[in-house]
Structure formats: structure tokens, C-alpha cells
Design a protein around this motif. Structure first.
Motif, mmCIF file in Angstrom:
data_model
loop_
_atom_site.group_PDB
_atom_site.id
_atom_site.type_symbol
_atom_site.label_atom_id
_atom_site.label_comp_id
_atom_site.label_asym_id
_atom_site.label_seq_id
_atom_site.Cartn_x
_atom_site.Cartn_y
_atom_site.Cartn_z
ATOM 1 N N LEU A 1 -2.862 10.878 -0.060
ATOM 2 C CA LEU A 1 -2.532 10.481 1.309
ATOM 3 C C LEU A 1 -3.785 10.142 2.117
ATOM 4 O O LEU A 1 -3.784 9.195 2.915
ATOM 5 N N ILE A 2 -4.854 10.881 1.891
ATOM 6 C CA ILE A 2 -6.106 10.613 2.623
ATOM 7 C C ILE A 2 -6.676 9.252 2.222
ATOM 8 O O ILE A 2 -7.067 8.438 3.079
ATOM 9 N N SER B 1 0.834 -1.207 0.000
ATOM 10 C CA SER B 1 0.000 0.000 0.000
ATOM 11 C C SER B 1 0.862 1.248 0.000
ATOM 12 O O SER B 1 0.584 2.219 -0.729
ATOM 13 N N LEU B 2 1.920 1.246 0.826
ATOM 14 C CA LEU B 2 2.828 2.390 0.853
ATOM 15 C C LEU B 2 3.492 2.595 -0.500
ATOM 16 O O LEU B 2 3.672 3.732 -0.955
ATOM 17 N N PRO C 1 -1.405 2.672 7.020
ATOM 18 C CA PRO C 1 -1.134 3.174 8.378
ATOM 19 C C PRO C 1 -0.639 2.095 9.340
ATOM 20 O O PRO C 1 0.024 2.421 10.343
ATOM 21 N N TRP D 1 7.010 7.631 12.209
ATOM 22 C CA TRP D 1 6.079 8.606 11.648
ATOM 23 C C TRP D 1 6.795 9.728 10.898
ATOM 24 O O TRP D 1 6.205 10.359 10.014
ATOM 25 N N ALA E 1 -4.562 6.515 3.625
ATOM 26 C CA ALA E 1 -4.706 6.346 5.074
ATOM 27 C C ALA E 1 -6.033 5.705 5.454
ATOM 28 O O ALA E 1 -6.129 5.032 6.489
ATOM 29 N N THR E 2 -7.071 5.908 4.635
ATOM 30 C CA THR E 2 -8.403 5.432 5.005
ATOM 31 C C THR E 2 -8.822 4.134 4.319
ATOM 32 O O THR E 2 -9.637 3.383 4.860
ATOM 33 N N ILE F 1 6.741 10.258 6.978
ATOM 34 C CA ILE F 1 5.674 10.871 6.177
ATOM 35 C C ILE F 1 6.066 12.279 5.721
ATOM 36 O O ILE F 1 6.067 12.559 4.514
#
Length: 267
Positions: free
Chosen positions: A129-130, A63-64, A139, A149, A133-134, A152
Motif C-alpha cells: 500500500l505504501i 495502478s489500483l 491515490p 476513501w 500510494a507513493t 481502502i
């Protein structure tokens, strides 16, 4: 008694940069379609091509990787189109041509355009990024302690820095082409570079010849560095050397194109 009229102090470079930046931001906002398309296109690519792949979104590192690729895709798009098309349109604008004859020099307007491009490139990163993250397991890599962290904000800075060769390429196109030609050339250059750079399709899916060839492209080097910083991998020397060489080469070509245009239109 004679009273001499006082002169207003000459504006500083900082004042000129603020004025140019404000004007260019407002000019961009007057064409909301262009701003919206460059902002949401990377997010839509993530939403339609990555999110449906459950094997990818359930793996934090995968995912990253996808987020980093499409984030750089957004930066590349903002820089290349802002400069490639924007500079060409400015050259056709009599007001912009007049501004280049003023004694203020080109530094303030150039830095203002760079700040404007970085601002809209940063805005393009936010939806990506949103969504990452969702809707993905990205995350989890930070919450589990696997990654720190601080990666990021550092990655955001790296994505913007990795866009420098495309900024220079945009300048080269903008100073060399008319506005109509620049639109076509920018589009023709952008999508093959993005695809061959592994931003739309992971490089491990490439055939061997394309994978080897892409290692020497600025888009692949920028993609690999972006992914490596975001996922905690070590940066490969080849990627670092490739992006530095391309930045210097394209920067030299952009400077040559600028001087060529200056000599042809203002001598």
C-alpha cells in the motif's frame, strides 16, 4: 475449623486464545527471515515488475488493479505458508502434540493461528500500500473523487476474507503431509495458483484457454473480487460463487484431514 483450598478458576477461551496467539507470534518472530521474506516479497514484486511500467503506474485504475493483485498475493502467501508448513511442523513437535491432548480443546489454538496468520498477512499489505500510494497514480482515483476513501479499509478486509480458501488449503496440506513434504507441496501449489489466478500477470494477457480455465480457480475468483472492490467495479456472480464453493470444499477437506490426523495419532 477446616479451611478448604480454593481452586484457581479455569481459563476462559479468550484467555487461551490470547496465550496461544502470543506464543505463535513470538514463535514466528524467532525466525525473522521467514517473516521478512513473506512481508516484503509482494512489495518487491510490485517494485520490480509494476513500477517500471509507466503506462500502468500513470493510470490510476491500472495502478489500483496492480496493488490489489499483489496485496492478495501477499495474503495468499501468508495464509498458505503459515498453515501448510506451520501445521506440519507443529505435528512433528512433541510439545504441540502434548497440547492437543489437553482438555482445552482445539478451538483456542486454531483461532490463535488464524489471528496470527491474519496479523502477518496484514503486515504484508502495508509495504504494498505504501509503494502504491507513493510510486503510482493510485491515490488520484481517491483524490479526484472518482472513488470513495472507505474503499481502502473495506478492500483490506476483503483481501483477508478472500484468503480463507488458501487458509483452508494450508490446513489440508499441513495435516496431511510431513513438514519436509509440506514445504515442497506448498511451493508447488502456491506459484501455479498465483500465476493462473492473475496475481503476477493480468488475466487479459492470458490466452483464451487459460483465461477460461482460471475463472474456476479460487485464486482467480479471489483476485477478481479484490480488484472489483478496490476499483469500484461490480462483483461478478461467477467469482462470488466460485470462491464460496472453493472455501466450502477446501474447508471440508481441511476438517477431514484434521480428523484423520487426530484419529491416527491420538486414538
Amino acid at each position: 475449623m477446616t479451611i478448604s483450598a480454593g481452586r484457581s478458576p479455569a481459563p476462559t477461551q479468550a484467555t487461551l486464545i490470547r496465550a496461544y496467539t502470543k506464543a505463535q507470534v513470538l514463535e514466528q518472530l524467532r525466525i525473522p527471515v521467514a517473516v521478512i521474506s513473506s512481508t516484503i516479497f509482494p512489495a518487491l514484486a510490485l517494485l520490480f515488475f509494476v513500477i517500471p511500467q509507466q503506462a500502468t503506474v500513470q493510470d490510476p485504475i491500472a495502478s489500483l488493479t496492480a496493488v490489489a493483485q499483489l496485496a492478495l498475493f501477499g495474503v495468499m502467501s501468508a495464509f498458505l505458508f503459515n498453515y501448510g508448513i506451520g501445521v506440519a511442523e507443529d505435528r512433528a513437535n512433541p510439545w504441540s502434540s502434548y497440547l492437543r491432548t489437553l482438555p482445552a480443546g482445539p478451538l483456542s489454538s486454531t483461532l490463535a493461528r488464524a489471528l496470527t496468520a491474519m496479523l502477518f498477512a496484514f503486515i504484508a499489505l502495508i509495504p504494498v500500500l505504501i509503494l502504491g500510494a507513493t510510486l503510482t497514480a493510485a491515490p488520484d482515483a481517491f483524490m479526484s473523487g472518482t472513488l470513495s476513501w472507505w474503499r481502502i479499509p473495506v478492500s483490506i478486509a476483503v483481501w483477508l476474507l478472500c484468503g480463507l480458501p488458501f487458509l483452508a488449503l494450508g490446513l489440508f496440506i499441513g495435516y496431511l503431509c510431513t513438514s519436509k513434504v509440506a514445504i515442497a507441496v506448498t511451493q508447488v501449489v502456491f506459484f501455479p495458483l498465483a500465476f493462473a489466478g492473475g496475481m503476477l500477470l493480468p488475466p487479459f494477457l492470458f490466452p483464451d484457454w487459460l483465461n477460461t480455465f482460471s475463472l474456476f480457480l479460487p485464486s482467480r475468483a479471489a483476485r477478481d473480487i479484490s480488484v472489483q472492490v478496490f476499483t469500484g467495479e461490480s462483483i461478478e456472480l461467477l467469482s462470488l460463487v466460485t470462491i464460496i464453493v472453493w472455501t466450502l470444499l477446501l474447508g471440508t477437506l481441511a476438517l477431514w484431514a484434521n480428523r484423520r490426523d487426530q484419529g491416527r495419532r491420538f486414538r
